[in-house]
Write an enzyme that holds these catalytic residues in place. Structure first.
Site, PDB file in Angstrom:
ATOM      1  N   PRO A   1      -5.577  -4.964  -4.570  1.00  0.00           N
ATOM      2  CA  PRO A   1      -6.142  -6.309  -4.742  1.00  0.00           C
ATOM      3  C   PRO A   1      -5.586  -7.289  -3.712  1.00  0.00           C
ATOM      4  CG  PRO A   1      -5.499  -5.384  -6.845  1.00  0.00           C
ATOM      5  CD  PRO A   1      -4.966  -4.453  -5.798  1.00  0.00           C
ATOM      6  N   GLU A   2      -6.489  -7.960  -3.003  1.00  0.00           N
ATOM      7  CA  GLU A   2      -6.078  -8.956  -2.024  1.00  0.00           C
ATOM      8  C   GLU A   2      -6.418 -10.340  -2.560  1.00  0.00           C
ATOM      9  OE1 GLU A   2      -7.229  -8.091   1.976  1.00  0.00           O
ATOM     10  OE2 GLU A   2      -6.651  -5.990   1.838  1.00  0.00           O
TER      11      GLU A   2
ATOM     12  N   HIS B   1      -2.550   3.280 -19.254  1.00  0.00           N
ATOM     13  CA  HIS B   1      -1.745   2.467 -18.338  1.00  0.00           C
ATOM     14  C   HIS B   1      -1.802   0.975 -18.652  1.00  0.00           C
ATOM     15  CE1 HIS B   1      -0.883   6.025 -15.989  1.00  0.00           C
ATOM     16  NE2 HIS B   1      -2.168   6.281 -15.892  1.00  0.00           N
TER      17      HIS B   1
ATOM     18  N   ARG C   1      -0.393   2.771 -11.071  1.00  0.00           N
ATOM     19  CA  ARG C   1       0.668   3.123 -10.113  1.00  0.00           C
ATOM     20  C   ARG C   1       1.970   2.361 -10.351  1.00  0.00           C
ATOM     21  NH1 ARG C   1      -2.706   3.567  -4.396  1.00  0.00           N
ATOM     22  NH2 ARG C   1      -4.496   4.695  -5.252  1.00  0.00           N
TER      23      ARG C   1
END
Length: 277
Positions: free
Chosen positions: A2-3, A92, A111
């Site tokens: 994500p930017e 998650h 992650r």
């Protein structure tokens, strides 16, 4: 990863559901993120009222009435979703925050490269120190950019991704902005004229604005706060399009590695031959 547009899209999505709400409880299912989640986070969050939902660089800032803040970084694969109570928790979903409205905000991160940190408005976290201006803010001007890079021999693309120069211009959007500006990513930054800096600032602002309007770019695991993907990937000109024809001249897009990041460019449209002096 994500930017800035993805983070800003998330901020705009969760703000109406968070602003003015009181946190009634929080649960940390797994504290093992990039930095361990503070052990007393549920107690720290309990009964706090949210007065602001902001963003600095790629950090979401949830501010409370006593000027303390929760900082959320989505890392490589993180996302936030608003769900109803009782919605089955996914594997998650590491942290959940329940509001007095009955909605629950869940932090999902396969992650675990993201982070949940805390700070105070008057004593910002060290991760927010030394950051450059926001690319969509008034401080990011052609004059500012030219002054910052005019004596640097480093290639232009890695400098655009340097958060001490400007925040939030990550790899996807640096590639896209350089293509739209007609600049080769390996051009030494000190060859950037004032006129070229003006062009570059304009396209950076434009590409980020359009990405936000389209909900960000769907790459790997990114989804918006409502679970829906962003749509900007459909309009990408060069990023992740190696060997595909350039949308302008049909020349195959090339790929190389700069500063350990994938760089995509058109060797014809970005040959620097027609750049302003």
């Amino acid at each position: 990863m994500p930017e800035l547009p993805e983070v800003e899209t998330t901020r705009r999505g969760i703000e109406p559901h968070c602003l003015g709400r009181r946190i009634i409880h929080a649960v940390v299912h797994d504290p093992r993120l990039r930095w361990p989640v503070r052990s007393d986070l549920p107690e720290w969050l309990h009964d706090r009222h949210i007065i602001r939902v902001d963003r600095r660089s790629k950090y979401l800032l949830i501010e409370f009435e006593n000027n303390e803040r929760l900082l959320i970084h989505l890392g490589m694969s993180g996302s936030l979703r608003l769900v109803d109570p009782g919605t089955p928790r996914r594997k998650h979903d590491h942290i959940e925050i329940a509001f007095d409205s009955g909605r629950v905000l869940r932090y999902h991160d396969p992650r675990r490269f993201g982070a949940l940190l805390t700070d105070h408005v008057n004593n910002p976290h060290e991760r927010l120190a030394n950051l450059g201006p926001e690319p969509l803010g008034p401080e990011f001007t052609p004059e500012y950019l030219h002054q910052k890079i005019k004596n640097r021999k480093t290639a232009i693309k890695p400098l655009l991704m340097n958060a001490e120069i400007v925040v939030g211009v990550g790899n996807i959007y640096a590639n896209e902005a350089l293509f739209l500006a007609g600049i080769h990513p390996a051009m030494p930054a000190n060859e950037c004229s004032p006129a070229l800096a003006e062009r570059l600032v304009a396209v950076i602002k434009d590409v980020l604005t359009r990405a936000i309007e389209q909900g960000g770019t769907t790459l790997r695991d990114f989804v918006r706060e409502d679970g829906q993907p962003g749509y900007f990937k459909q309009t990408l000109n060069v990023y992740d399009r190696a060997d595909q024809p350039c949308r302008i001249c049909s020349t195959p897009i090339q790929k190389n590695i700069q500063a350990q990041r994938a760089t995509y460019f058109c060797p014809v449209c970005q040959n620097n031959a027609d750049l302003p002096a």
